[in-house]
Design an enzyme around this catalytic site. Structure first.
Site, PDB file in Angstrom:
ATOM      1  N   LYS A 194      12.699 -24.718  28.917  1.00 37.65           N
ATOM      2  CA  LYS A 194      13.002 -25.714  29.756  1.00 37.65           C
ATOM      3  C   LYS A 194      11.497 -26.365  30.471  1.00 37.65           C
ATOM      4  O   LYS A 194      11.535 -27.363  30.609  1.00 37.65           O
ATOM      5  CB  LYS A 194      14.230 -25.662  30.673  1.00 37.65           C
ATOM      6  CG  LYS A 194      14.005 -24.501  31.579  1.00 37.65           C
ATOM      7  CD  LYS A 194      13.763 -24.924  32.798  1.00 37.65           C
ATOM      8  CE  LYS A 194      13.267 -23.801  33.906  1.00 37.65           C
ATOM      9  NZ  LYS A 194      12.901 -24.233  35.367  1.00 37.65           N
ATOM     10  N   THR A 251      15.433 -29.545  35.477  1.00 42.10           N
ATOM     11  CA  THR A 251      14.035 -29.556  35.431  1.00 42.10           C
ATOM     12  C   THR A 251      13.451 -30.576  35.006  1.00 42.10           C
ATOM     13  O   THR A 251      12.374 -31.029  35.284  1.00 42.10           O
ATOM     14  CB  THR A 251      13.782 -28.252  34.659  1.00 42.10           C
ATOM     15  OG1 THR A 251      14.324 -26.951  35.251  1.00 42.10           O
ATOM     16  CG2 THR A 251      12.153 -27.885  34.833  1.00 42.10           C
TER      17      THR A 251
END
Length: 335
Positions: A194, A251
């Protein structure tokens, strides 16, 4: 095993400090280790971390020290909260001090450069402990929001389910909800991947591209991370959960995300050095992890087009415009 009454957290950055607060708010005694004595002293005297979370009051049952030996003495579990690429060296120093048989918990999200090992593999090798003694924490866990007591959830993954349940109890409070999982591989790859995808989304945002572009990168980024995970033995369902999609969305979307913000600077045409300077001299984890993740994909024959494009932007002078054009013009294929 014990009831985890005392927990040592080694690393007083934003996430280490926030996680120490979570555990303290769950009623445990916590000792937070800071590399610099002045940081530990300030935490003891002012009840706040002046460098990372200066406006957050830390609980009275959280103490701080710059002595690893003092932090580890009598600890029922040890939380490792240092960056992924420095974990090996730090852990080698701490190994003689680690209390035997205790659960070691990784907060780091990355794949080690050179060895291409996940963080739990690094811990098992350096600390010389079995894999089922190691747990990893992963999820949509932006440190500042957690420190402010905003509700969130996370995954605690450990091959030993009982250890995961103990940690679940030791981290559960009125704003932090923990779920257990035994898929350590999937949780770690979701956490490492991520960061790289968030760089790509940040680059797109910096170029002025809108929600469609960013949503496409998030979705296809999740797909390539899951492909790599499946090849390495992860449960595909993990990537639809908190350690996969949840962490990725947080994120990629939040201005609090260092990787997303770093990518935005690159998308505006700044160099890596300029982006680093704007990030207070800190390099985002994904800048390093994109290299090791791409090498991991190559080793296992898994195509990672977004991660590879990010790698070339970060390390080969590839332009953000060229990256966008390349990704959109790839050969048509089924989803």
């Amino acid at each position: 095993m014990t009831g985890l009454a005392k927990i040592a957290v080694l690393g007083a950055g934003s996430w280490g400090t926030a996680f120490a607060k979570v555990v303290a708010d769950a009623g445990r005694e916590v000792v937070l280790w800071a590399r610099r004595p002045e940081v530990a002293g300030a935490i003891r005297e002012t009840r706040a971390n002046p460098d990372y979370l200066p406006d957050i009051r830390l609980p009275d049952n959280l103490s701080a020290t710059s002595s690893a030996a003092a932090a580890l003495e009598g600890a029922d579990a040890v939380v490792l909260a240092v960056p992924s690429q420095t974990l090996r060296a730090n852990l080698a120093d701490w190994k003689p001090l680690l209390p035997p048989g205790r659960t070691l918990v990784s907060l780091a999200k990355g794949v080690e450069l050179g060895t291409l090992k996940r963080m739990s593999q690094v811990i098992a090798e350096v600390a010389e402990v079995p894999a089922d003694q190691i747990a990893v924490v992963s999820g949509p866990n932006l440190a500042r929001e957690i420190a402010q007591g905003e509700p969130t959830a996370t995954v605690i993954a450990c091959a030993d389910h009982d250890r995961a349940v103990e940690l679940q109890s030791a981290t559960s409070n009125d704003y932090f909800r923990s779920y257990t999982n035994t898929d350590v591989v999937g949780c770690e790859l979701g956490g490492a991947g991520k960061n790289v995808i968030a760089l790509a989304v940040g680059i797109a945002a910096g170029m002025g591209l809108g929600d469609n572009s960013r949503a496409s990168l998030i979705t296809r980024g999740l797909a390539e991370t899951a492909r790599l995970g499946a090849e390495l033995g992860a449960d595909p369902l993990t990537f639809a959960g908190l350690a996969g999609l949840g962490d990725l969305v947080a994120t990629c979307s939040s201005p609090l995300s260092r990787n997303r913000t770093f990518g935005e600077h690159l998308g505006r045409g700044e160099t890596l050095a300029q982006a680093e300077a704007a990030n207070h001299g800190q390099v985002a984890e994904g800048v390093k992890s994109c290299v090791s993740i791409c090498e991991l994909g190559e080793r296992h024959g898994v195509e990672l087009p977004i991660a590879d494009a990010v790698r070339r932007v970060c390390h080969e002078g590839y332009s953000a415009t060229a990256m966008a054009k390349e990704l959109i013009s790839r050969a048509p294929k089924p989803e």
